[in-house]
Design a protein around this motif. Sequence first.
Motif, PDB file in Angstrom:
ATOM      1  N   THR A   1     -30.877  24.876  33.189  1.00 40.62           N
ATOM      2  CA  THR A   1     -30.422  24.283  34.244  1.00 40.62           C
ATOM      3  C   THR A   1     -31.244  24.266  35.766  1.00 40.62           C
ATOM      4  O   THR A   1     -31.162  23.588  36.888  1.00 40.62           O
ATOM      5  N   ARG A   2     -31.193  25.816  35.700  1.00 42.03           N
ATOM      6  CA  ARG A   2     -32.466  26.453  36.689  1.00 42.03           C
ATOM      7  C   ARG A   2     -32.881  25.398  37.420  1.00 42.03           C
ATOM      8  O   ARG A   2     -33.643  25.184  38.665  1.00 42.03           O
ATOM      9  N   SER A   3     -34.273  25.443  36.085  1.00 43.91           N
ATOM     10  CA  SER A   3     -35.658  24.885  36.246  1.00 43.91           C
ATOM     11  C   SER A   3     -35.277  23.029  36.463  1.00 43.91           C
ATOM     12  O   SER A   3     -36.546  22.942  37.592  1.00 43.91           O
ATOM     13  N   LEU A   4     -33.994  22.251  35.874  1.00 39.70           N
ATOM     14  CA  LEU A   4     -34.432  21.221  36.227  1.00 39.70           C
ATOM     15  C   LEU A   4     -34.417  20.701  37.332  1.00 39.70           C
ATOM     16  O   LEU A   4     -34.631  18.939  37.353  1.00 39.70           O
TER      17      LEU A   4
ATOM     18  N   VAL B   1     -32.533  34.260  32.484  1.00 41.60           N
ATOM     19  CA  VAL B   1     -32.394  34.687  31.157  1.00 41.60           C
ATOM     20  C   VAL B   1     -31.858  36.770  30.562  1.00 41.60           C
ATOM     21  O   VAL B   1     -30.781  36.748  29.921  1.00 41.60           O
ATOM     22  N   VAL B   2     -32.311  36.810  31.551  1.00 41.98           N
ATOM     23  CA  VAL B   2     -32.199  38.436  31.017  1.00 41.98           C
ATOM     24  C   VAL B   2     -31.055  39.152  31.987  1.00 41.98           C
ATOM     25  O   VAL B   2     -30.225  40.045  30.776  1.00 41.98           O
TER      26      VAL B   2
ATOM     27  N   LEU C   1     -45.172  27.664  34.824  1.00 41.65           N
ATOM     28  CA  LEU C   1     -45.705  29.249  34.729  1.00 41.65           C
ATOM     29  C   LEU C   1     -44.891  29.343  35.983  1.00 41.65           C
ATOM     30  O   LEU C   1     -44.302  30.685  35.739  1.00 41.65           O
ATOM     31  N   VAL C   2     -44.810  28.222  36.885  1.00 40.34           N
ATOM     32  CA  VAL C   2     -43.606  29.086  38.074  1.00 40.34           C
ATOM     33  C   VAL C   2     -42.321  28.958  37.377  1.00 40.34           C
ATOM     34  O   VAL C   2     -41.298  29.727  38.304  1.00 40.34           O
ATOM     35  N   HIS C   3     -41.848  27.739  36.746  1.00 38.40           N
ATOM     36  CA  HIS C   3     -40.764  27.729  36.387  1.00 38.40           C
ATOM     37  C   HIS C   3     -40.297  29.086  35.331  1.00 38.40           C
ATOM     38  O   HIS C   3     -39.106  29.798  35.511  1.00 38.40           O
ATOM     39  N   ILE C   4     -41.342  29.375  34.922  1.00 41.13           N
ATOM     40  CA  ILE C   4     -40.899  30.482  33.756  1.00 41.13           C
ATOM     41  C   ILE C   4     -40.461  31.852  34.687  1.00 41.13           C
ATOM     42  O   ILE C   4     -39.803  32.188  34.813  1.00 41.13           O
ATOM     43  N   GLY C   5     -40.943  31.952  35.897  1.00 38.20           N
ATOM     44  CA  GLY C   5     -41.102  32.834  36.979  1.00 38.20           C
ATOM     45  C   GLY C   5     -39.808  33.298  37.503  1.00 38.20           C
ATOM     46  O   GLY C   5     -38.904  34.134  37.277  1.00 38.20           O
TER      47      GLY C   5
ATOM     48  N   ALA D   1     -40.088  26.905  29.459  1.00 35.94           N
ATOM     49  CA  ALA D   1     -39.502  28.201  30.345  1.00 35.94           C
ATOM     50  C   ALA D   1     -38.393  28.123  30.204  1.00 35.94           C
ATOM     51  O   ALA D   1     -38.703  29.734  29.600  1.00 35.94           O
ATOM     52  N   THR D   2     -37.674  27.667  29.202  1.00 36.74           N
ATOM     53  CA  THR D   2     -36.128  28.410  28.878  1.00 36.74           C
ATOM     54  C   THR D   2     -36.488  29.272  27.616  1.00 36.74           C
ATOM     55  O   THR D   2     -36.334  30.054  26.932  1.00 36.74           O
ATOM     56  N   GLY D   3     -37.513  28.749  26.262  1.00 38.47           N
ATOM     57  CA  GLY D   3     -38.258  28.800  25.435  1.00 38.47           C
ATOM     58  C   GLY D   3     -38.947  30.722  25.100  1.00 38.47           C
ATOM     59  O   GLY D   3     -38.798  31.458  25.185  1.00 38.47           O
ATOM     60  N   VAL D   4     -39.499  30.292  26.609  1.00 38.54           N
ATOM     61  CA  VAL D   4     -40.347  31.952  26.754  1.00 38.54           C
ATOM     62  C   VAL D   4     -39.811  32.492  26.634  1.00 38.54           C
ATOM     63  O   VAL D   4     -39.784  33.879  26.831  1.00 38.54           O
TER      64      VAL D   4
END
Length: 567
Positions: free
Chosen positions: A507-510, A456-457, A446-450, A379-382
């Motif tokens: 960290t947020r995803s984790l 990130v932005v 996909l959810v974690h990317i969202g 998710a972070t890399g994408v």
Amino acid sequence: MSWRRLLVRVERRLSSRGFSLLRDALVLLFLLIFVVGPPLSIFLLVLRSWGEVYQTVFADPFFAQIGQGALRWNMIQRGLLRSFEIAAVVTFIDVLIGLPMALILARYDFRGKRLVDTLVDLPMAVPTAALGFSLYLFWGSIDGIGGLLGLEGGLFSRGPLLIILTHVAFSYPYIVRSLKEIIESVDQTLEHAARTLGAPPFTVFRTVTAPLIKSGLLAGSILCFTRSLGETGATLIVAGAFYTAPLLVVEYRQLLMIPPAAFLSMILVSISAFLLALLRFSAERFGLPIKEAWPRAERLLSGRAQRHLRDLMTFSFFVLLILIPSSFIFTYLIRWWGGSPYIGNPNLGAFYQVFLAPDKKWPALQSSIITSFKVAALATGVNILAGLPMAFLLVRKNLGRLRGLLDALVDIPLTVPTSALGFSFFLFWGTKGLNLLGPGFWMVVLVHIGFTYPYVVRPLTAVVEGLDPHLEEAARTLGAPPLTVFRTVILPSMREGILAAAIMAFTRSLGETGATIVVMGLSRTVPVLIVQWVESLALPAAAFACVLLIAISLTLLLILRYVLGWE
């Protein structure tokens, strides 16, 4: 031809106007499909299946036989009302105890300030499931304050009071950070001028500082409200039989009651969109209309003794409501490591449950850690690859009013409750939508990317705004194409900002629980495993998993603070 010349030639070709327009189009397409498409598409999905939604929510034939055809609608209303009531109380408490702390951190210099500033962020470093479990142990079990007071159980049982205490701890850093930054931006010469005219400090704050920080106060309050409104992971642990709207989404999804879950998710997305609009467009219109003056009372409140008392109460509330409950799980794990502290049975200890018990919790924990890291890394890399060009698009392109719209779309995942966001992805990518994925690892990714996309932005946008354009202009005057300038000049100067954004998103995803539990299938991340172990009453094992996850998250947060140079 050397590879460097070949690279420059390729970069010159890719720097053409056509490729630039294609890149911008792909950036916008990514935003629409992978970030805002699922939550916005839920309105269309509900509309398409309105007949089924109406029957299951408003006119269920089973409950109609006992005169309760709209039972689920009544439950949804009750859940929404409870969520609003809890969020309102939490916001009030956070502003009450967070504003003085923000003032202290922004205006005072004292020994240990850096440590206090770091400890304020502790709940942000603790994954929500671990935070909820730690607060449950402190407030709701005999191992915490209940045992200290000689009670037979916890001071509070699972339910609304424990949810409020958990949400206060969870959202406290957001209100303090929001207010601290805007207080630091206030020109102190205005405050000094007011003091030279004889105004006491309390009057200066009320008449000078407070009106200047009104937008930050509103923004912090709305952010605090939305975070409480949508919190799922910690609430799952401390709610008991009490339910809020996000918990209803999780329950309906687990029971495969798709129509009511979709309808409730749509309502939550609508509320979040409204709050986001309120945050973006009402801040400048928000006023502090109190114009009366009470010289004697305000001078009395500005006395040295009163200020010391206020500061003491501020630190006391922080320690008693935030710091100790958030970190109590370490004390619990130490006491329960080798066995029960009450009867001495080693089979009830964390070591036995994790490493020796026949149900093999340690391999399960290892597997969930690997899954969590894979999901967070992907998710972070994408999002770094997609968020970097979005940051440049927002800052460097003359978008006009479109800039405000894109800013709002980027922020949508920040305000939507994670369970509703996860369910919208479940519908969008699943059989009700594109029918490309089922619940499992890739839907979790996909959810974690969202929901990590804004994390990130936003930092990258701030970094791009701070870049010195003269360095780029100098490189271009030497004939370097834009992509070569980006690779050789811009990217090296953004390394710390990119690392900070990556750590924040990772960290947020984790630590995410609510969105994951809706779409996980057979995949298990660490926060989900913690919830399952708590539900199965393997509390020492859950505490071990929590401490392990907290240690990882806290390490990442400390690295982030070092990278950003926070004092």
